[in-house]
Design an enzyme around this catalytic site. Sequence first.
Site, PDB file in Angstrom:
ATOM      1  N   SER A 195       0.836  -1.214   0.000  1.00  0.00           N
ATOM      2  CA  SER A 195       0.000   0.000   0.000  1.00  0.00           C
ATOM      3  C   SER A 195       0.861   1.250   0.000  1.00  0.00           C
ATOM      4  CB  SER A 195      -0.900   0.006   1.241  1.00  0.00           C
ATOM      5  OG  SER A 195      -1.468   1.298   1.391  1.00  0.00           O
ATOM      6  N   HIS A 213      -1.436  -1.409  -3.992  1.00  0.00           N
ATOM      7  CA  HIS A 213      -2.686  -1.119  -3.289  1.00  0.00           C
ATOM      8  C   HIS A 213      -2.797   0.391  -3.088  1.00  0.00           C
ATOM      9  CE1 HIS A 213      -5.950  -2.383  -0.472  1.00  0.00           C
ATOM     10  NE2 HIS A 213      -5.560  -1.360   0.286  1.00  0.00           N
ATOM     11  N   ASP A 254      -5.076   3.278  -1.331  1.00  0.00           N
ATOM     12  CA  ASP A 254      -6.104   3.553  -0.327  1.00  0.00           C
ATOM     13  C   ASP A 254      -6.712   4.932  -0.555  1.00  0.00           C
ATOM     14  OD1 ASP A 254      -6.114   1.229   1.464  1.00  0.00           O
ATOM     15  OD2 ASP A 254      -4.008   1.759   1.807  1.00  0.00           O
ATOM     16  N   MET A 277      -9.245   7.678   0.459  1.00  0.00           N
ATOM     17  CA  MET A 277     -10.009   8.089   1.651  1.00  0.00           C
ATOM     18  C   MET A 277     -10.576   9.481   1.430  1.00  0.00           C
ATOM     19  SD  MET A 277      -7.440   6.905   4.697  1.00  0.00           S
ATOM     20  CE  MET A 277      -6.622   5.305   4.681  1.00  0.00           C
ATOM     21  N   HIS A 322      -8.646   0.542  -3.209  1.00  0.00           N
ATOM     22  CA  HIS A 322      -9.487   0.317  -2.031  1.00  0.00           C
ATOM     23  C   HIS A 322     -10.183   1.632  -1.703  1.00  0.00           C
ATOM     24  CE1 HIS A 322      -9.447  -0.706   2.600  1.00  0.00           C
ATOM     25  NE2 HIS A 322     -10.683  -0.636   2.106  1.00  0.00           N
ATOM     26  N   MET A 358     -12.359   3.959   0.376  1.00  0.00           N
ATOM     27  CA  MET A 358     -12.927   4.206   1.701  1.00  0.00           C
ATOM     28  C   MET A 358     -13.621   5.563   1.632  1.00  0.00           C
ATOM     29  SD  MET A 358      -9.733   2.736   3.895  1.00  0.00           S
ATOM     30  CE  MET A 358      -8.679   2.818   2.456  1.00  0.00           C
ATOM     31  N   MET A 402     -10.893  -6.261   6.551  1.00  0.00           N
ATOM     32  CA  MET A 402     -10.061  -5.272   7.256  1.00  0.00           C
ATOM     33  C   MET A 402      -9.660  -5.860   8.601  1.00  0.00           C
ATOM     34  SD  MET A 402      -9.714  -2.436   5.411  1.00  0.00           S
ATOM     35  CE  MET A 402      -8.770  -1.638   6.684  1.00  0.00           C
ATOM     36  N   GLY A 426      -8.636   3.715   7.835  1.00  0.00           N
ATOM     37  CA  GLY A 426      -8.375   5.148   7.961  1.00  0.00           C
ATOM     38  C   GLY A 426      -6.931   5.512   8.216  1.00  0.00           C
ATOM     39  N   PHE A 427      -6.163   4.578   8.739  1.00  0.00           N
ATOM     40  CA  PHE A 427      -4.771   4.864   9.105  1.00  0.00           C
ATOM     41  C   PHE A 427      -3.881   3.656   8.817  1.00  0.00           C
ATOM     42  CE2 PHE A 427      -7.687   6.987  11.959  1.00  0.00           C
ATOM     43  CZ  PHE A 427      -7.226   8.292  12.014  1.00  0.00           C
ATOM     44  N   GLY A 438      -0.223   1.660   9.901  1.00  0.00           N
ATOM     45  CA  GLY A 438       0.593   1.501  11.101  1.00  0.00           C
ATOM     46  C   GLY A 438      -0.135   1.060  12.356  1.00  0.00           C
ATOM     47  N   ASP A 443      -6.166  -6.716   5.310  1.00  0.00           N
ATOM     48  CA  ASP A 443      -5.608  -5.374   5.183  1.00  0.00           C
ATOM     49  C   ASP A 443      -5.537  -4.703   6.552  1.00  0.00           C
ATOM     50  OD1 ASP A 443      -4.874  -2.834   4.394  1.00  0.00           O
ATOM     51  OD2 ASP A 443      -6.652  -2.454   3.165  1.00  0.00           O
ATOM     52  N   GLY A 444      -4.315  -4.414   6.985  1.00  0.00           N
ATOM     53  CA  GLY A 444      -4.117  -3.692   8.243  1.00  0.00           C
ATOM     54  C   GLY A 444      -3.294  -4.485   9.230  1.00  0.00           C
ATOM     55  N   GLY A 445      -2.155  -3.923   9.611  1.00  0.00           N
ATOM     56  CA  GLY A 445      -1.321  -4.554  10.628  1.00  0.00           C
ATOM     57  C   GLY A 445      -0.608  -5.806  10.169  1.00  0.00           C
ATOM     58  N   GLY A 492       1.404  -2.186   4.285  1.00  0.00           N
ATOM     59  CA  GLY A 492       1.777  -0.780   4.120  1.00  0.00           C
ATOM     60  C   GLY A 492       3.068  -0.437   4.825  1.00  0.00           C
ATOM     61  N   SER A 493       2.971  -0.107   6.121  1.00  0.00           N
ATOM     62  CA  SER A 493       4.151   0.355   6.848  1.00  0.00           C
ATOM     63  C   SER A 493       5.269  -0.684   6.895  1.00  0.00           C
ATOM     64  CB  SER A 493       3.766   0.815   8.257  1.00  0.00           C
ATOM     65  OG  SER A 493       2.921  -0.122   8.852  1.00  0.00           O
TER      66      SER A 493
END
Length: 228
Positions: free
Chosen positions: A21, A46, A48, A50, A79, A81, A150, A155-156, A158, A188-190, A210-211
């Site tokens: 991402s 990816h 994102d 928003m 994606h 959002m 998700m 929204g964020f 990290g 998606d996420g973490g 992502g991060s």
Amino acid sequence: MYDINIFIKVKELNKIIISPSILSADFSDFGSAVSQIDASGAGWVHMDVMDGSFVPNITFGHHLVRALRGRTKSIIDVHLMVVQPGRFIKKFADCGADIITFHYESEVHSQKFLTEIRDLGIKAGIAIAPSTPYMVLEDILPYIDLALIMTVNPGFGGQALIPECLKKVEKLKEIREKAGLNFRISVDGGINEQTAEQAKKAGADTLVIGSAFFSHQDKKSLISKLQN
Ligand code: DX5
Ligand code: ZN
């Protein structure tokens, strides 16, 4: 050039796809971000999107998809959002998105817009936030190419993965097998080297990262490790 269909076929579902991402990239240099992703061997990018309304941040829109389409051979995995995502489907498709995923929570007429995405000749995805039960997807699964679970609140970047969300991955995998469907299951996420293993064990075949991608020194070895 890529062929998106090879990533979606039933027989390819055992192949793990990593979708880095650009939310965690340097926002002053997205061109370099997609070059780094291409060089890593991931094959998907990816994006994102928003709107500051569905989620409490604003990122970028279809014009960035158009700009990056000319810079990358990777599959562009959008994606959304945003509220009322149906308004933007054609714009993102025209700008070069290969997959458009929108949130179940953001659109009453999901089936209609999933069909619209497929009718534009690209792949359709539906996303659910951590508080949304997987069962709401059951009746629309024949209309999707990708279910995005998700694993953080959208929204964020990290944030830490919410482990309960992986149960939804297990359930969807079971349903997919029973029904003989062939959509991908994405998380998606973490996602990082440790949580990727848990996600894969639960049945995820597509991992958004992502991060952990952009902070990694050796992106190529990270990707090949996660793909296996
Ligand atoms: C969050 C986004 C994610 C985000 C993931 O709303 O949908 O795609 O980029 O970032 P990490 O991998 O840092 O959790
Ligand atoms: Zn995302």
